[in-house]
Scaffold this motif. Structure first.
Motif, PDB file in Angstrom:
ATOM      1  N   GLN A  47      -9.387   3.449  -1.763  1.00 11.03           N
ATOM      2  CA  GLN A  47      -9.601   2.132  -1.182  1.00 11.03           C
ATOM      3  C   GLN A  47      -8.274   1.391  -1.053  1.00 11.03           C
ATOM      4  O   GLN A  47      -7.358   1.601  -1.839  1.00 11.03           O
ATOM      5  N   PHE A  48      -8.191   0.525  -0.046  1.00  5.42           N
ATOM      6  CA  PHE A  48      -7.026  -0.333   0.130  1.00  5.42           C
ATOM      7  C   PHE A  48      -7.464  -1.775  -0.118  1.00  5.42           C
ATOM      8  O   PHE A  48      -8.286  -2.310   0.613  1.00  5.42           O
ATOM      9  N   TYR A  71      12.751  -0.738  -2.461  1.00  3.45           N
ATOM     10  CA  TYR A  71      11.340  -0.455  -2.743  1.00  3.45           C
ATOM     11  C   TYR A  71      11.065  -0.552  -4.244  1.00  3.45           C
ATOM     12  O   TYR A  71      10.106  -1.166  -4.690  1.00  3.45           O
ATOM     13  N   ASP A  72      11.948   0.032  -5.070  1.00  7.63           N
ATOM     14  CA  ASP A  72      11.769   0.005  -6.514  1.00  7.63           C
ATOM     15  C   ASP A  72      11.859  -1.414  -7.063  1.00  7.63           C
ATOM     16  O   ASP A  72      11.073  -1.817  -7.919  1.00  7.63           O
ATOM     17  N   THR A 117       0.840  -1.204   0.000  1.00  7.59           N
ATOM     18  CA  THR A 117       0.000   0.000   0.000  1.00  7.59           C
ATOM     19  C   THR A 117       0.873   1.251   0.000  1.00  7.59           C
ATOM     20  O   THR A 117       0.392   2.338   0.293  1.00  7.59           O
ATOM     21  N   PHE A 118       2.128   1.091  -0.333  1.00  5.19           N
ATOM     22  CA  PHE A 118       3.075   2.211  -0.408  1.00  5.19           C
ATOM     23  C   PHE A 118       3.115   2.991   0.904  1.00  5.19           C
ATOM     24  O   PHE A 118       3.199   4.209   0.922  1.00  5.19           O
ATOM     25  N   ASN A 119       3.042   2.242   2.019  1.00  2.25           N
ATOM     26  CA  ASN A 119       3.129   2.800   3.368  1.00  2.25           C
ATOM     27  C   ASN A 119       1.977   3.737   3.714  1.00  2.25           C
ATOM     28  O   ASN A 119       2.054   4.477   4.697  1.00  2.25           O
ATOM     29  N   MET A 120       0.919   3.712   2.930  1.00  6.25           N
ATOM     30  CA  MET A 120      -0.248   4.530   3.247  1.00  6.25           C
ATOM     31  C   MET A 120      -1.127   3.861   4.310  1.00  6.25           C
ATOM     32  O   MET A 120      -1.839   4.530   5.047  1.00  6.25           O
ATOM     33  N   ARG A 152      -1.925   1.016  -3.901  1.00 10.29           N
ATOM     34  CA  ARG A 152      -2.178   2.241  -4.633  1.00 10.29           C
ATOM     35  C   ARG A 152      -0.974   2.596  -5.487  1.00 10.29           C
ATOM     36  O   ARG A 152       0.161   2.408  -5.103  1.00 10.29           O
ATOM     37  N   SER A 153      -1.216   3.132  -6.653  1.00 10.50           N
ATOM     38  CA  SER A 153      -0.123   3.533  -7.523  1.00 10.50           C
ATOM     39  C   SER A 153       0.522   4.791  -6.988  1.00 10.50           C
ATOM     40  O   SER A 153      -0.060   5.529  -6.220  1.00 10.50           O
ATOM     41  N   ALA A 154       1.766   5.035  -7.426  1.00  8.03           N
ATOM     42  CA  ALA A 154       2.503   6.197  -6.935  1.00  8.03           C
ATOM     43  C   ALA A 154       1.797   7.488  -7.290  1.00  8.03           C
ATOM     44  O   ALA A 154       1.900   8.487  -6.592  1.00  8.03           O
ATOM     45  N   LYS A 155       1.055   7.494  -8.399  1.00  8.14           N
ATOM     46  CA  LYS A 155       0.365   8.712  -8.823  1.00  8.14           C
ATOM     47  C   LYS A 155      -1.075   8.761  -8.335  1.00  8.14           C
ATOM     48  O   LYS A 155      -1.823   9.655  -8.673  1.00  8.14           O
ATOM     49  N   GLY A 156      -1.480   7.760  -7.564  1.00  9.81           N
ATOM     50  CA  GLY A 156      -2.835   7.762  -7.026  1.00  9.81           C
ATOM     51  C   GLY A 156      -3.857   7.242  -8.012  1.00  9.81           C
ATOM     52  O   GLY A 156      -5.045   7.394  -7.815  1.00  9.81           O
ATOM     53  N   GLY A 157      -3.421   6.604  -9.110  1.00 14.07           N
ATOM     54  CA  GLY A 157      -4.357   6.095 -10.101  1.00 14.07           C
ATOM     55  C   GLY A 157      -4.813   4.694  -9.778  1.00 14.07           C
ATOM     56  O   GLY A 157      -4.685   4.219  -8.671  1.00 14.07           O
TER      57      GLY A 157
END
Length: 726
Positions: free
Chosen positions: A450-451, A671-672, A409-412, A684-689
């Protein structure tokens, strides 16, 4: 021969890698508060009875006799001459809380059996540690709950002997005969030892070295007993869950004892929170200089070993080979512990202003009131033995679930694992674990985010199911539960609290949540309210009162913002060209890579020699010089604390400064790489898409409503925006 760790001002200067921060002795206030603390610990039932102490000694004596009989049987089976059989010997050592003298009633005893080179550990032989000795123990009526774990990182046999819990390790030395007066503190004991033996010996060697490196053993023990109890009450005592275990807390307390060698436990507890609130991880905590040794064993060194650069909270063992004892700590658990250190520091400051007491410091953390969403992990088996085995395996993997969720979840979505387990006694052979879930505080909420962690959970369950000792009936279930739906068997007496418990002393999290809400409100031009609107006014009033009390306390105690003090300390201690850092005594580290780490300092002097120097060379830039006896009882409270903060900042300078600078680069690379190989749809994508999954079409991130949501178990469940104090 004198007792190690006696209190002597001429002796304390050589304890630790830096001079002490203060040599000041106790005040009348310290004497009074220490007596109160000792009474509090006694009333909490942390000391065993005289009868139990005698019982433990008898059990250890009996166990020592058993291993001696076992090794003679091994020698006879190997065909050795009868004289060698009679000379054959094995010996029991203790380590951990029992050896440190801080164990409580019912605590287990960490023990080590040291045997000769012909007594094997491996399961392949019928006469080895996990063979014949296991058989001998299983046939004894005094031994119950015998559970061998030969494939563990440190192989162990767990059992109860006359009701006393024992963890028994084994170390095979390259000696033909084990002398009764064997000294395992000598590095030569590791000669030709296999990795499992080195790890098994490490516990005893580290424990003994800690006792040698503290200035006063009795004050160390009382302070450590206090901090262990505090950590358990606040839910941050568990190595397997990613927090700190017994040896980690012992090392942290020992370092504080070195920095304040003449202080009593009351002051040491206060300084523990003060120092580690200001500590900038991943700067390592070390009791002594790391030695390379002559045996070629790898020691912790992030400059040479890339793997060591991943460690977020390095706490280094003082015995060769020095290792990081806290490699299990994750970014999530480090965040939680840092918040708890801050809370402890605020309460200790309030105590100095007579606005709090020991009861406040030791309040139990209300885990099941702190979050609105939880993961519940249920496991079950066919019988008690299977459940014990299955439970041990699942516990060792739970940390991986936490890491996967946060990474995917990219640490969200942040996780807070409860360090214990719970049993529903209406369901036999069952237990469960919980993790609190919350959105990362201070990050603007994307509307309808959403997660979806269904694939993450399935991946975790698949890895757990690969257990080599799996048996039919061993099951695991993972479900998302709301706070209001937490099963009642987790609460004391099976009764759910009538109203939410206030998470006291957590002003920093309250502040962050307020800042986040205000920022989001400012962007949207609308006021933002908590999800539980009925409690909004009451919660905010309590939060404001709590923050106000803490501000008043700081003013009374003469303390400013710790973050401002840190920045001030950095600004007043320039680094030579960004490549040389100070070791705390006016010397600089030139960044050379030598086998002996002390050779990196100018003049190739040892840390002990450097600690006696306080001057600055004329041709070098100005630096902070913090001599021994820096603080005295005569200093004013405000000036002494500011100087103390400078001293703490200076202590963190040293040859490992590059570790912190390089860590972010390593984490980003890891991470990459992980993102390139993970299955789509995890987060979630890095750009929030949108992130779609070809494996599971429904596992997507979407925008649907005003709150974050969680996909789990095939359904969409709302994940409410979490406040710091529900």
């Amino acid at each position: 021969m004198g007792t190690p760790g006696f209190n002597n001002q001429n002796n304390v200067l050589r304890l630790g890698i830096t001079d002490p921060i203060s040599l000041g002795g106790p005040t009348d206030y310290d004497l009074i508060k220490t007596r109160e603390l000792e009474k509090f610990l006694a009333n909490a039932g942390l000391y065993e009875s005289h009868e139990e102490a005698i019982s433990r000694e008898e059990v250890l004596g009996r166990l020592d006799q058993i291993v001696k009989v076992w090794v003679k049987a091994v020698s006879r089976t190997r065909g050795q001459h009868e004289q060698l059989v009679q000379e054959a010997n094995a010996k029991i050592f203790t380590f951990g809380s029992y050896r440190l003298g801080v164990h409580g009633p019912g605590a287990d005893i960490d023990t080590l059996c040291v045997g000769p080179r012909h007594a094997e550990r491996d399961v392949g032989s019928a006469v080895d540690f996990f063979g014949e000795l296991h058989k001998m123990l299983s046939e004894m009526s005094e031994v119950t709950e015998l559970h061998p774990v030969p494939d563990a990182h440190v192989p162990v046999m767990r059992f109860k002997f006359s009701g006393v819990s024992i963890d028994l390790l084994y170390a095979k030395l390259s000696l033909l005969v084990i002398p009764e007066d064997l000294d395992i503190s000598q590095d030569s004991i590791l000669q030709n030892a296999d990795e499992q033996t080195v790890r098994s010996l490490n516990g005893c060697r580290v424990t003994d070295q800690i006792l040698r490196l503290v200035p006063n053993i009795q004050t160390f023990r009382t302070t450590l007993r206090c901090m262990r109890f505090w950590a358990k009450r606040r839910g941050v005592y568990s190595n397997v869950a990613g927090f700190l275990g017994g040896i980690n807390w012992a090392l942290l307390v020992a370092r504080i004892c070195q920095l304040y060698p003449n202080a009593l436990p009351n002051m040491l507890v206060s300084r523990f929170f003060r120092v580690f609130t200001q500590w900038r991880w991943p700067n390592p905590v070390m009791l002594c200089a790391i030695e390379e040794g002559s045996l070629g064993l790898q020691v912790w060194d992030p400059r040479r070993y890339p793997k060591d650069r991943y460690h977020l909270m390095p706490i280094i063992t003082p015995a060769y080979p020095s290792m990081n004892s806290s490699y299990n700590v994750s970014s999530s658990t480090l965040r939680i512990m840092t918040e708890e250190f801050q809370r402890g520091n605020e309460i200790c400051e309030a105590m100095e202003a007579n606005k709090a007491d020991w009861d406040k410091l030791f309040e139990s953390y209300p885990f099941f009131e702190a979050y609105k969403n939880y993961l519940q992990i249920d496991i079950s088996a066919e019988n008690d033995d299977d459940l014990r085995i299955w439970k041990g395996w699942v516990e060792s993997r739970l940390r991986q679930l936490l890491l996967k969720i946060e990474r995917h979840t990219f640490n969200m979505l942040q996780c807070h694992p409860h360090p214990g387990d719970f049993s529903d006694y209406s369901r036999p052979f069952h237990c469960c674990y919980f993790m609190g879930l919350q959105r990362k505080l201070g990050v603007p909420v994307n509307e309808g985010e959403q997660f979806d962690i269904r694939l993450t959970v399935e991946e975790f369950k698949h890895s757990v199911g690969m257990y080599t000792m799996w048996k039919p009936g061993m099951e695991i279930y993972v479900t998302h539960v709301r706070r209001r739906d937490i099963p009642t068997f987790v609460f004391p007496g099976g009764v759910r609290p009538s109203r939410p418990v206030k998470v006291a002393g957590d002003s920093r999290r309250v502040s962050e949540a307020k800042v986040s809400r205000q920022a989001e409100s400012g962007k949207s031009g609308e006021s933002n309210t908590l999800v539980d609107g009925s409690d909004d006014g009451r919660k905010r009033k309590w939060e404001d009162d709590e923050a106000s009390n803490l501000r008043d306390t700081k003013r009374l105690a003469g303390v400013g913002s710790s973050s401002e003090a840190v920045h001030g300390a950095v600004a007043s201690c320039p680094v030579n060209g960004g490549t040389a850092v100070e070791n705390g005594s006016g010397e600089t580290w030139k960044g050379k890579s030598h086998n002996n780490m002390s050779e990196g300092f100018e003049g190739s002097k040892s840390p002990a020699e450097l600690s006696t120097k306080n001057g600055v060379k004329p041709d070098e830039p100005a630096r902070c010089n913090l001599p021994a006896g820096l603080l005295s009882s005569g200093d004013g409270p405000s000036s002494s604390r500011e100087t103390e903060k400078l001293a703490i900042e200076n202590i963190m300078s040293g040859p490992y400064g590059a570790h912190q600078a390089f860590l972010g680069e390593v984490e980003e690379l890891e991470y990459d790489l992980d993102c390139q190989h993970q299955v789509g749809g995890f987060g979630r994508s890095a750009k929030g898409g949108r992130v779609e999954s070809s494996a599971a079409p429904g596992a997507v991130v979407s925008v649907a409503d005003d709150h974050s949501s969680l996909h789990l178990n095939g359904s969409l469940e709302e994940l409410e925006v979490l406040s710091a104090n529900p």
